[in-house]
Design a protein around this motif. Structure first.
Motif, PDB file in Angstrom:
ATOM      1  N   VAL A  30      49.854  47.127  60.497  1.00 48.10           N
ATOM      2  CA  VAL A  30      51.770  46.911  60.818  1.00 48.10           C
ATOM      3  C   VAL A  30      52.459  46.738  59.356  1.00 48.10           C
ATOM      4  O   VAL A  30      53.312  47.908  59.662  1.00 48.10           O
ATOM      5  N   GLY A  31      51.823  47.371  57.726  1.00 47.03           N
ATOM      6  CA  GLY A  31      52.279  47.564  57.161  1.00 47.03           C
ATOM      7  C   GLY A  31      52.811  49.133  56.549  1.00 47.03           C
ATOM      8  O   GLY A  31      53.820  50.202  57.109  1.00 47.03           O
ATOM      9  N   TYR A  32      51.672  49.531  57.402  1.00 47.84           N
ATOM     10  CA  TYR A  32      52.203  51.427  57.466  1.00 47.84           C
ATOM     11  C   TYR A  32      52.765  51.503  58.577  1.00 47.84           C
ATOM     12  O   TYR A  32      53.683  52.654  58.331  1.00 47.84           O
ATOM     13  N   VAL A  33      53.022  50.902  59.933  1.00 41.61           N
ATOM     14  CA  VAL A  33      54.209  50.820  61.009  1.00 41.61           C
ATOM     15  C   VAL A  33      55.661  50.644  60.066  1.00 41.61           C
ATOM     16  O   VAL A  33      55.915  52.215  60.492  1.00 41.61           O
ATOM     17  N   PHE A  46      61.836  44.907  51.710  1.00 43.48           N
ATOM     18  CA  PHE A  46      62.672  43.106  52.275  1.00 43.48           C
ATOM     19  C   PHE A  46      61.538  42.192  52.084  1.00 43.48           C
ATOM     20  O   PHE A  46      61.347  41.095  52.828  1.00 43.48           O
ATOM     21  N   LEU A  47      60.409  43.461  51.885  1.00 40.81           N
ATOM     22  CA  LEU A  47      58.857  42.309  51.798  1.00 40.81           C
ATOM     23  C   LEU A  47      57.598  41.851  50.185  1.00 40.81           C
ATOM     24  O   LEU A  47      57.267  41.112  50.055  1.00 40.81           O
ATOM     25  N   THR A  48      58.531  42.453  49.415  1.00 44.92           N
ATOM     26  CA  THR A  48      57.989  41.911  47.729  1.00 44.92           C
ATOM     27  C   THR A  48      58.579  40.754  47.796  1.00 44.92           C
ATOM     28  O   THR A  48      58.973  40.254  47.571  1.00 44.92           O
ATOM     29  N   LEU A  49      56.392  41.140  46.922  1.00 46.48           N
ATOM     30  CA  LEU A  49      56.375  39.806  46.403  1.00 46.48           C
ATOM     31  C   LEU A  49      58.244  39.512  45.165  1.00 46.48           C
ATOM     32  O   LEU A  49      57.829  40.074  43.890  1.00 46.48           O
ATOM     33  N   ASN A  50      59.327  39.321  45.048  1.00 44.59           N
ATOM     34  CA  ASN A  50      59.824  39.034  44.008  1.00 44.59           C
ATOM     35  C   ASN A  50      60.823  38.297  43.686  1.00 44.59           C
ATOM     36  O   ASN A  50      61.474  37.091  44.292  1.00 44.59           O
ATOM     37  N   PRO A  51      60.049  37.395  42.501  1.00 46.50           N
ATOM     38  CA  PRO A  51      60.577  35.608  42.045  1.00 46.50           C
ATOM     39  C   PRO A  51      62.239  35.574  42.189  1.00 46.50           C
ATOM     40  O   PRO A  51      62.600  34.619  43.091  1.00 46.50           O
ATOM     41  N   LEU A  53      64.453  37.049  43.608  1.00 46.78           N
ATOM     42  CA  LEU A  53      64.909  36.950  45.081  1.00 46.78           C
ATOM     43  C   LEU A  53      64.346  35.050  45.721  1.00 46.78           C
ATOM     44  O   LEU A  53      65.420  34.893  46.968  1.00 46.78           O
ATOM     45  N   ILE A  54      62.935  35.288  45.980  1.00 49.95           N
ATOM     46  CA  ILE A  54      62.713  33.769  46.289  1.00 49.95           C
ATOM     47  C   ILE A  54      63.225  33.007  45.943  1.00 49.95           C
ATOM     48  O   ILE A  54      64.272  31.530  46.358  1.00 49.95           O
ATOM     49  N   LEU A  55      63.406  32.404  44.431  1.00 49.48           N
ATOM     50  CA  LEU A  55      64.628  31.483  44.400  1.00 49.48           C
ATOM     51  C   LEU A  55      65.691  31.467  44.333  1.00 49.48           C
ATOM     52  O   LEU A  55      66.300  30.197  44.721  1.00 49.48           O
ATOM     53  N   SER A  56      66.168  32.760  44.782  1.00 49.85           N
ATOM     54  CA  SER A  56      67.542  32.284  46.012  1.00 49.85           C
ATOM     55  C   SER A  56      67.321  33.052  47.137  1.00 49.85           C
ATOM     56  O   SER A  56      68.989  32.923  47.566  1.00 49.85           O
ATOM     57  N   GLY A  57      66.788  32.302  47.683  1.00 53.22           N
ATOM     58  CA  GLY A  57      66.637  31.545  49.328  1.00 53.22           C
ATOM     59  C   GLY A  57      65.873  32.624  50.072  1.00 53.22           C
ATOM     60  O   GLY A  57      65.697  32.211  50.996  1.00 53.22           O
ATOM     61  N   GLN A  58      65.231  33.667  49.163  1.00 52.33           N
ATOM     62  CA  GLN A  58      64.178  34.284  50.529  1.00 52.33           C
ATOM     63  C   GLN A  58      62.871  34.483  50.084  1.00 52.33           C
ATOM     64  O   GLN A  58      62.086  35.001  49.483  1.00 52.33           O
ATOM     65  N   ILE A  59      62.535  32.634  50.597  1.00 53.18           N
ATOM     66  CA  ILE A  59      61.065  32.710  50.640  1.00 53.18           C
ATOM     67  C   ILE A  59      60.654  33.380  51.434  1.00 53.18           C
ATOM     68  O   ILE A  59      58.870  33.046  50.937  1.00 53.18           O
ATOM     69  N   TRP A  60      60.623  33.607  52.131  1.00 52.70           N
ATOM     70  CA  TRP A  60      59.380  34.467  52.890  1.00 52.70           C
ATOM     71  C   TRP A  60      58.686  36.014  52.666  1.00 52.70           C
ATOM     72  O   TRP A  60      57.481  35.912  53.032  1.00 52.70           O
ATOM     73  N   ARG A  61      59.333  36.071  51.097  1.00 58.47           N
ATOM     74  CA  ARG A  61      58.336  37.137  50.275  1.00 58.47           C
ATOM     75  C   ARG A  61      57.566  35.922  49.476  1.00 58.47           C
ATOM     76  O   ARG A  61      56.504  37.600  49.451  1.00 58.47           O
ATOM     77  N   ILE A  62      56.852  35.029  49.579  1.00 57.93           N
ATOM     78  CA  ILE A  62      55.785  34.237  49.358  1.00 57.93           C
ATOM     79  C   ILE A  62      54.965  34.950  50.114  1.00 57.93           C
ATOM     80  O   ILE A  62      53.884  34.827  49.553  1.00 57.93           O
ATOM     81  N   VAL A  63      54.810  35.061  51.409  1.00 60.93           N
ATOM     82  CA  VAL A  63      54.174  35.678  52.172  1.00 60.93           C
ATOM     83  C   VAL A  63      54.193  37.185  53.059  1.00 60.93           C
ATOM     84  O   VAL A  63      53.421  37.716  53.375  1.00 60.93           O
ATOM     85  N   SER A  64      55.524  37.442  52.881  1.00 61.89           N
ATOM     86  CA  SER A  64      55.547  38.792  52.966  1.00 61.89           C
ATOM     87  C   SER A  64      54.414  39.744  52.417  1.00 61.89           C
ATOM     88  O   SER A  64      54.745  41.047  53.351  1.00 61.89           O
ATOM     89  N   TRP A  65      54.574  39.559  51.413  1.00 59.21           N
ATOM     90  CA  TRP A  65      54.049  40.951  49.957  1.00 59.21           C
ATOM     91  C   TRP A  65      52.739  41.976  51.016  1.00 59.21           C
ATOM     92  O   TRP A  65      52.454  42.547  50.770  1.00 59.21           O
ATOM     93  N   ILE A  66      51.574  40.456  51.780  1.00 63.26           N
ATOM     94  CA  ILE A  66      50.707  41.279  52.107  1.00 63.26           C
ATOM     95  C   ILE A  66      50.317  42.055  53.076  1.00 63.26           C
ATOM     96  O   ILE A  66      49.645  42.721  53.359  1.00 63.26           O
ATOM     97  N   LEU A  67      52.026  42.457  53.602  1.00 64.24           N
ATOM     98  CA  LEU A  67      51.769  42.835  54.372  1.00 64.24           C
ATOM     99  C   LEU A  67      52.167  44.731  54.386  1.00 64.24           C
ATOM    100  O   LEU A  67      51.945  45.643  54.836  1.00 64.24           O
ATOM    101  N   ILE A  68      52.463  44.261  52.503  1.00 68.88           N
ATOM    102  CA  ILE A  68      52.813  45.852  51.636  1.00 68.88           C
ATOM    103  C   ILE A  68      50.925  46.541  51.541  1.00 68.88           C
ATOM    104  O   ILE A  68      50.521  46.063  50.700  1.00 68.88           O
ATOM    105  N   PRO A  69      50.381  47.489  52.531  1.00 68.85           N
ATOM    106  CA  PRO A  69      49.555  47.934  52.173  1.00 68.85           C
ATOM    107  C   PRO A  69      49.003  48.420  50.946  1.00 68.85           C
ATOM    108  O   PRO A  69      50.032  48.623  50.012  1.00 68.85           O
ATOM    109  N   PRO A  70      48.129  48.502  50.764  1.00 72.18           N
ATOM    110  CA  PRO A  70      47.163  48.812  49.486  1.00 72.18           C
ATOM    111  C   PRO A  70      47.686  50.556  48.533  1.00 72.18           C
ATOM    112  O   PRO A  70      47.164  50.440  47.519  1.00 72.18           O
ATOM    113  N   SER A  71      48.022  51.514  49.684  1.00 74.51           N
ATOM    114  CA  SER A  71      48.425  52.323  49.481  1.00 74.51           C
ATOM    115  C   SER A  71      49.405  53.645  50.234  1.00 74.51           C
ATOM    116  O   SER A  71      49.768  53.254  51.153  1.00 74.51           O
ATOM    117  N   SER A  72      49.699  54.431  50.106  1.00 82.62           N
ATOM    118  CA  SER A  72      50.679  54.958  51.334  1.00 82.62           C
ATOM    119  C   SER A  72      50.123  55.641  52.308  1.00 82.62           C
ATOM    120  O   SER A  72      48.470  56.116  51.851  1.00 82.62           O
TER     121      SER A  72
END
Length: 289
Positions: A30-33, A46-51, A53-72
């Protein structure tokens, strides 16, 4: 630690996700797509684990970062995913579903904690630009280092297994694990020196998870004072010889280990009885029938 894990498995083991690696590989796909989207959209942002932005209300980033694949994405990525599925599924069969789940989810939780620690470090260093640092460097908090820890755990579990490096060179997994481990430690130290706290805490959090895994294998138990004392007592009892009694004596010349500490003794399999000979008479004596 094993007692704690066993207690947890009895209480919540039924909730463990079987074949977890397959789902993780699916998230990578899914991340590669998402990476194929036009560069002007940059969905990964919009997926990165950015504290910050998380503290500013974008709480989905707590879990969305796992969609970022380990390499390009590349032509070799299919091979990489197949290899990752192999080591992940092997570890699940070895550890059991619950313990493998615990290793993976502990790594994710520690990664989240590491991100907030990095943000705190930047905020302490430069409060005005802490959010900007995190926006630029937060993509480091991805599944890349988590995947590396799965491989290192595999290397700890199966050190003698051989893989074909570049499909040609047979290499034992333990040597690859040592090289990867040195590289990761070096990257972490350079991150700390260069104030790249995201890299430092991303690597450090996963090394901590690997250390906890190593503790769970029981291999550190031999360093416990109680275990050290038990081994010392056992060795003392095994090697304890009554005064004046020797452990070895040649049946021909009568020499013992007290005559020469470097003298070697062997039993003869062709003699009828337990007759021991020194190295000078082992092949020259007459066999006793």
């Amino acid at each position: 630690m094993n007692k704690l894990i066993n207690d947890l498995e009895r209480k919540i083991g039924r909730y463990a996700v079987p074949n977890l690696t397959l789902y993780i590989v699916g998230l990578y796909v899914v991340g590669y797509v998402l990476q194929l989207a036009p560069s002007s959209v940059n969905l990964t942002y919009f997926l990165t684990l950015n504290p910050a932005l998380i503290l500013s209300g974008q709480i989905w980033r707590i879990v969305s970062w796992i969609l970022i694949p380990p390499s390009s994405f590349s032509l070799l990525i299919i091979i990489t995913l197949v290899f990752y599925y192999f080591i992940g599924s092997t570890m699940e069969r070895t550890l059991g579903t619950f313990r493998y789940n615990l290793f993976i989810f502990s790594g994710m939780i520690l990664m989240i904690i590491g991100a907030f620690l990095a943000y705190a470090a930047y905020h302490a260093m430069d409060p005005a630009n802490a959010a900007a640092y995190m926006t630029y460097l937060s993509p480091v908090f991805s599944t890349y280092y988590l995947q590396q820890m799965v491989f290192l755990a595999f290397a700890i579990t199966y050190p003698e297994m051989q893989v074909l490096l570049m499909f040609i060179i047979p290499v034992k997994v333990k040597w690859m694990g040592i090289v990867y481990g040195i590289i990761l430690v070096y990257e972490g130290i350079m991150g700390l020196i260069g104030h790249n706290y995201c890299t430092f805490f991303a690597i450090g959090s996963q090394i901590l998870n690997l250390f906890l895994f190593y503790l769970s294998t029981g291999r550190m138990d031999r360093f416990k004072p109680k275990e050290v004392k038990r081994r010392a007592t056992f060795q003392k009892n095994v090697h304890m010889t009554p005064p004046g009694v020797t452990r070895h004596k040649c049946a021909v010349c009568g020499r013992t280990e007290k005559d020469d500490p470097n003298l070697e003794f062997r039993f003869c399999s062709k003699c009828n009885g337990n007759y021991e000979y020194c190295q000078d008479h082992l092949f020259t004596h007459q066999h006793i029938k």
